[in-house]
Design an enzyme around this catalytic site. Structure first.
Site, PDB file in Angstrom:
ATOM      1  N   GLY A   1      42.616  36.464  34.124  1.00  0.00           N
ATOM      2  CA  GLY A   1      42.972  35.884  35.359  1.00  0.00           C
ATOM      3  C   GLY A   1      42.429  35.466  36.481  1.00  0.00           C
ATOM      4  O   GLY A   1      43.006  34.561  37.011  1.00  0.00           O
ATOM      5  N   GLN A   2      41.632  35.781  36.877  1.00  0.00           N
ATOM      6  CA  GLN A   2      41.350  36.871  38.848  1.00  0.00           C
ATOM      7  C   GLN A   2      41.228  34.136  39.158  1.00  0.00           C
ATOM      8  O   GLN A   2      40.118  34.545  37.910  1.00  0.00           O
ATOM      9  CB  GLN A   2      40.507  37.374  38.815  1.00  0.00           C
ATOM     10  CG  GLN A   2      41.060  38.319  38.969  1.00  0.00           C
ATOM     11  CD  GLN A   2      40.585  39.185  37.605  1.00  0.00           C
ATOM     12  OE1 GLN A   2      40.662  38.586  36.941  1.00  0.00           O
ATOM     13  NE2 GLN A   2      40.248  40.716  37.527  1.00  0.00           N
ATOM     14  N   GLU A   3      41.400  34.443  40.079  1.00  0.00           N
ATOM     15  CA  GLU A   3      41.683  33.353  40.492  1.00  0.00           C
ATOM     16  C   GLU A   3      40.182  32.407  40.714  1.00  0.00           C
ATOM     17  O   GLU A   3      39.475  31.704  39.644  1.00  0.00           O
ATOM     18  CB  GLU A   3      41.524  32.527  41.645  1.00  0.00           C
ATOM     19  CG  GLU A   3      41.485  31.654  42.973  1.00  0.00           C
ATOM     20  CD  GLU A   3      42.940  30.667  42.343  1.00  0.00           C
ATOM     21  OE1 GLU A   3      42.912  29.864  41.875  1.00  0.00           O
ATOM     22  OE2 GLU A   3      44.594  31.768  42.631  1.00  0.00           O
TER      23      GLU A   3
END
Ligand code: GDP
Ligand code: MG
Length: 197
Positions: free
Chosen positions: A75-77
């Site tokens: 889910g990291q940017e």
């Protein structure tokens, strides 16, 4: 907890290759969930750096099994734009949210709405897993539902929220059964629409 699904509807043979995408903010519990479904137990996991694709085979009543193809996308940017490419041709979306991290529910709400309402996902069934219900500070499912604005989600989408714990496994089976039901419902609708045109 058993891994038995509801009896097969007669038209299931067409549905054996189901594509389900698992998404959510980093640390929501996606990888833990995947391991739990695959190995029926909790495995301590480090945050996903890239992404990993896994298939899980869920046994059905009788000797048959159904294979869920699950994409676990970090889910990291910087990885978020990747979500989209995995969404094409998906039968269902599992959106995992950390019920104990109240401060990030707004961020989760924005992402959920963005994913579900994007044009390629219109009408795709969505199962929201309100994860980490085993934690003392976890918000009740109804509260998570409200803060995620599930009622305001694009009207065409079939959706359902289920409380769960990727640690104990509680709620995972019920959630998947509901998703499976919604997928069948949509396939039926699409087939009927096709017949009409
Ligand atoms: P991901 O980034 O979404 O893949 O999240 P992970 O599966 O790596 O989980 C992030 C952290 O939350 C890890 O330390 C997990 O052990 C923990 N975790 C995941 N699910 C649960 C849960 O249901 N309950 C509790 N208490 N911890 C969880
Ligand atoms: Mg992960």
């Amino acid at each position: 907890m058993g891994n038995q699904m509801a009896p097969l509807p007669p038209f299931l043979p067409h549905l054996q290759a189901l594509h389900v995408v698992v998404v959510g903010l980093d640390a929501a519990g996606k990888t833990s969930l995947l391991y739990h479904l695959k190995f029926q137990e909790f495995v301590k996991s480090a945050p996903t750096k890239g992404f990993n694709m896994e298939k899980i085979r869920v046994p059905l009543v009788g000797s048959r099994t159904i294979t869920f193809q699950v994409w676990d996308v970090g889910g990291q940017e910087k990885l978020r734009p990747l979500w989209r490419s995995y969404m094409r041709r998906t039968d269902g979306v599992v959106f995992v949210v950390d019920s104990a991290e109240v401060e990030r529910l707004e961020e989760a709400r924005v992402e959920l709405h963005r994913i579900v309402c994007s044009s390629e996902n219109q009408g795709v069934p969505v199962l929201v897993l309100a994860n980490k219900q085993d934690m003392a500070q976890a918000l009740p499912v109804a509260e998570v539902e409200k803060l995620l604005g599930l009622h305001e989600l694009c009207t065409s989408a079939l959706n359902h929220i289920q409380g769960c714990s990727a640690v104990s496994g509680l709620g995972l089976q019920q959630g998947l059964e509901k998703l499976y039901e919604m997928i069948l419902k949509r396939k039926k609708l699409l087939r009927n629409n096709k017949k009409k045109h």
